[in-house]
Scaffold this motif. Structure first.
Motif, PDB file in Angstrom:
ATOM      1  N   SER A   1       1.027  -1.214  -0.056  1.00 24.34           N
ATOM      2  CA  SER A   1      -0.019   0.159  -0.015  1.00 24.34           C
ATOM      3  C   SER A   1       0.749   1.000  -0.494  1.00 24.34           C
ATOM      4  O   SER A   1       1.897   1.299   0.476  1.00 24.34           O
ATOM      5  CB  SER A   1      -0.953  -0.029   2.069  1.00 24.34           C
ATOM      6  OG  SER A   1      -1.997  -0.728   1.520  1.00 24.34           O
ATOM      7  N   PRO A   2       0.173   2.569  -0.407  1.00 23.28           N
ATOM      8  CA  PRO A   2       1.118   3.689  -0.871  1.00 23.28           C
ATOM      9  C   PRO A   2       1.938   4.355   0.988  1.00 23.28           C
ATOM     10  O   PRO A   2       0.263   3.953   1.740  1.00 23.28           O
ATOM     11  CB  PRO A   2       0.493   4.449  -1.563  1.00 23.28           C
ATOM     12  CG  PRO A   2      -1.333   4.003  -1.457  1.00 23.28           C
ATOM     13  CD  PRO A   2      -1.191   1.747  -1.353  1.00 23.28           C
ATOM     14  N   GLY A   3       2.342   4.704   1.361  1.00 23.17           N
ATOM     15  CA  GLY A   3       3.388   5.076   2.225  1.00 23.17           C
ATOM     16  C   GLY A   3       4.168   6.241   2.536  1.00 23.17           C
ATOM     17  O   GLY A   3       4.814   6.317   1.253  1.00 23.17           O
ATOM     18  N   PRO A   4       4.632   6.883   3.108  1.00 20.02           N
ATOM     19  CA  PRO A   4       6.090   8.058   3.500  1.00 20.02           C
ATOM     20  C   PRO A   4       6.611   6.950   3.159  1.00 20.02           C
ATOM     21  O   PRO A   4       6.852   5.657   4.606  1.00 20.02           O
ATOM     22  CB  PRO A   4       6.064   8.967   4.559  1.00 20.02           C
ATOM     23  CG  PRO A   4       4.858   7.834   5.379  1.00 20.02           C
ATOM     24  CD  PRO A   4       3.895   6.920   4.377  1.00 20.02           C
ATOM     25  N   ALA A   5       8.253   7.659   3.080  1.00 19.13           N
ATOM     26  CA  ALA A   5       9.529   7.139   2.688  1.00 19.13           C
ATOM     27  C   ALA A   5      10.262   7.811   3.051  1.00 19.13           C
ATOM     28  O   ALA A   5      10.634   8.545   2.633  1.00 19.13           O
ATOM     29  CB  ALA A   5      10.306   6.098   1.831  1.00 19.13           C
ATOM     30  N   ARG A   6      11.571   7.661   4.072  1.00 18.69           N
ATOM     31  CA  ARG A   6      12.425   9.341   3.629  1.00 18.69           C
ATOM     32  C   ARG A   6      13.734   8.157   2.655  1.00 18.69           C
ATOM     33  O   ARG A   6      13.929   6.581   2.598  1.00 18.69           O
ATOM     34  CB  ARG A   6      13.324   8.311   5.568  1.00 18.69           C
ATOM     35  CG  ARG A   6      14.563   9.016   5.919  1.00 18.69           C
ATOM     36  CD  ARG A   6      14.321  10.835   6.295  1.00 18.69           C
ATOM     37  NE  ARG A   6      13.452  11.327   7.333  1.00 18.69           N
ATOM     38  CZ  ARG A   6      13.370  12.455   7.473  1.00 18.69           C
ATOM     39  NH1 ARG A   6      13.695  13.223   6.313  1.00 18.69           N
ATOM     40  NH2 ARG A   6      12.299  12.544   8.479  1.00 18.69           N
TER      41      ARG A   6
ATOM     42  N   GLY B   1      -4.015   5.391  -8.050  1.00 19.65           N
ATOM     43  CA  GLY B   1      -5.131   4.487  -7.647  1.00 19.65           C
ATOM     44  C   GLY B   1      -4.559   4.978  -6.466  1.00 19.65           C
ATOM     45  O   GLY B   1      -3.710   5.332  -5.244  1.00 19.65           O
ATOM     46  N   THR B   2      -5.588   4.059  -5.668  1.00 28.43           N
ATOM     47  CA  THR B   2      -5.145   4.028  -3.743  1.00 28.43           C
ATOM     48  C   THR B   2      -5.081   2.986  -3.195  1.00 28.43           C
ATOM     49  O   THR B   2      -4.268   2.738  -2.083  1.00 28.43           O
ATOM     50  CB  THR B   2      -6.861   3.868  -3.360  1.00 28.43           C
ATOM     51  OG1 THR B   2      -7.798   2.779  -3.776  1.00 28.43           O
ATOM     52  CG2 THR B   2      -7.487   5.486  -3.455  1.00 28.43           C
TER      53      THR B   2
ATOM     54  N   SER C   1       3.703   8.995  -0.609  1.00 26.22           N
ATOM     55  CA  SER C   1       2.660   8.276  -1.225  1.00 26.22           C
ATOM     56  C   SER C   1       4.242   7.493  -2.328  1.00 26.22           C
ATOM     57  O   SER C   1       4.340   7.784  -3.933  1.00 26.22           O
ATOM     58  CB  SER C   1       2.412   8.841  -2.789  1.00 26.22           C
ATOM     59  OG  SER C   1       1.585   8.489  -3.127  1.00 26.22           O
ATOM     60  N   THR C   2       4.536   6.691  -1.644  1.00 33.94           N
ATOM     61  CA  THR C   2       5.735   5.778  -2.025  1.00 33.94           C
ATOM     62  C   THR C   2       5.269   4.483  -1.771  1.00 33.94           C
ATOM     63  O   THR C   2       5.164   3.481  -1.094  1.00 33.94           O
ATOM     64  CB  THR C   2       7.131   6.141  -1.616  1.00 33.94           C
ATOM     65  OG1 THR C   2       7.125   5.744   0.037  1.00 33.94           O
ATOM     66  CG2 THR C   2       7.784   7.554  -1.655  1.00 33.94           C
ATOM     67  N   LEU C   3       6.144   3.141  -2.658  1.00 34.40           N
ATOM     68  CA  LEU C   3       6.282   2.226  -2.170  1.00 34.40           C
ATOM     69  C   LEU C   3       7.306   1.686  -2.157  1.00 34.40           C
ATOM     70  O   LEU C   3       8.185   1.628  -3.085  1.00 34.40           O
ATOM     71  CB  LEU C   3       5.432   0.866  -3.385  1.00 34.40           C
ATOM     72  CG  LEU C   3       4.220   1.235  -3.757  1.00 34.40           C
ATOM     73  CD1 LEU C   3       3.054   0.318  -4.919  1.00 34.40           C
ATOM     74  CD2 LEU C   3       2.635   1.287  -2.758  1.00 34.40           C
ATOM     75  N   THR C   4       7.708   0.626  -1.297  1.00 33.53           N
ATOM     76  CA  THR C   4       9.126  -0.205  -0.560  1.00 33.53           C
ATOM     77  C   THR C   4       8.885  -1.389  -1.449  1.00 33.53           C
ATOM     78  O   THR C   4       8.192  -2.140  -0.585  1.00 33.53           O
ATOM     79  CB  THR C   4       9.403   0.213   0.353  1.00 33.53           C
ATOM     80  OG1 THR C   4       9.367   1.662   0.144  1.00 33.53           O
ATOM     81  CG2 THR C   4      10.902  -0.498   0.174  1.00 33.53           C
TER      82      THR C   4
END
Length: 382
Positions: A60-65, A355-356, A309-312
């Motif tokens: 799922s999308p989320g923040p990342a450092r 997309g979400t 809004s990133t994917l790891t």
């Protein structure tokens, strides 16, 4: 005379007999083959073949450092070819001057003949004493002249009447004599060559008994406590860093992944390298936690700003062609070409697609994958 006429019909009858027997044998063989031939039962069905199973991970999308990595060479801050400051014969080569030796700051390296410089120091000291004597005499003359004019109640017509120019010259002579003495003392001290900083002797260039002149090389000394790193970053990676970069800390890793401590960013940016067209980061390493060797190739990890809004994903999800395969809700494969933001720790961080989410990503994409192909998604283990 015998009659041979009946033999021809007999020979012709035998030929027809053998021909009939051959045809009968051939027919028997053909019948035998038809009877013993294996048959395969073929069943026709309208059901499609089962969809191949594909191992997927749900993200799922989320923040990342952001973490920006670059490989760079570790160089000593000081790497100097020490040269003789004086002329003379080398009287001693100390153990700290041998190639491969570690010399702490102040360690004796060479001893150069110093007789001429001791003579120069003595002469400079004598000149200084003479200049001081002249200064005392000049001051005494000025004092006598001032008292004489005061006793007479008259004003001196000029500085010459008070011997003031002679006093100023005497003061300058004392200053010059002091400077000459300091120069002679420094030359005398330079006869004993010591290590200006702690480091390893990488080359010895002078030998015992050799006569050297001022400027002749003696040895090569490389710093072993302070190091510098110059790393190059693309302009895209530079934009991921938290600005300003000066004063920030970066993590150092060996090529095998072993952490080696931290480095401080001394300066960065401002210009592009003329050859690589990359931004340059200058780092300094003082007293590293682990033993590091000058000339080693290290990985520098720079912490950047936080991205939304990133994917790891594991690096294995990205194909050599730069694609990622998704499985939609209908079990069909979709191919996308993501924008890789950065790589770190065996993972890649990409900008999330439109997309979400969440999205099902093929854990191990195959070369046989085709867009729109139906598959059976299975959650990846571990």
């Amino acid at each position: 005379m015998a009659n041979t006429t009946p033999k021809a019909p007999v020979r012709r009858g035998r030929q027809w007999l053998w021909l009939a027997v051959s045809v009968a044998v051939l027919a028997a063989v053909v019948l035998l083959l038809f009877e013993t031939e294996d048959t395969a039962d073929v069943t026709r069905t309208a059901a499609p073949p089962p969809a191949p199973a594909v191992s997927v991970i749900a993200v799922s999308p989320g923040p990342a450092r952001a973490v920006v990595s670059a490989y760079a060479e570790l160089r000593p801050r000081w790497d100097a070819e020490l040269r003789s400051a004086v002329s003379g014969r080398i009287l001693a080569v100390h153990g700290g001057a041998l190639a491969g030796a570690r010399a702490a700051e102040g360690t004796p390296l060479f001893s150069i003949e110093k007789t001429r410089y001791e003579t120069a120091v003595a002469a400079a000291e004598l000149s200084l004493e003479q200049a001081r004597l002249s200064l005392l005499q000049a001051r005494n003359k000025v004092t006598v002249a001032q008292r004489q004019f005061a006793r007479d109640g008259a004003s001196p017509p000029n500085d010459l009447a008070l011997h003031l120019p002679q006093l100023r010259i005497a003061e300058r002579n004392v200053a010059a004599a002091k400077a000459q003495l300091q120069t002679a003392q420094r030359d005398l001290a330079d006869c004993e060559v010591t290590a200006p900083f702690s480091g390893f002797v990488t080359r010895r260039l002078a030998s015992l008994g050799q006569t050297v002149n001022a400027g002749d090389p003696l040895l090569q000394l490389a710093d072993d406590r302070q190091f510098e790193i110059t790393a190059g970053l693309s302009q895209e990676d530079w934009k991921l860093l938290q600005q300003p970069v000066t004063g920030q800390m970066a993590e150092l890793y060996h090529r095998n992944g072993q952490p080696l401590g931290q480095a401080r960013i001394r300066q960065g940016g401002g210009f592009l390298d003329q050859k690589t067209r990359q931004m340059r980061i200058f780092l300094e390493v003082t007293d590293p936690q682990q033993a590091v060797l000058a000339g080693d190739f290290l990985r520098v990890a720079l912490r950047g700003r936080e991205l939304s809004s990133t994917l790891t994903l594991p690096e294995g999800t990205l194909t050599r062609a730069g694609h990622i395969w998704l499985v939609d809700g209908a079990g069909l494969l979709q191919r996308i070409t993501p924008r890789v933001l950065f790589r770190h720790g065996g993972n890649i961080t990409i900008a999330a697609p439109d997309g979400t989410g969440p999205w099902l990503v093929a854990r191990t994409p195959l070369a046989s994958f085709l867009p729109g192909q139906r598959v059976s998604p299975k959650p990846a283990e571990g």
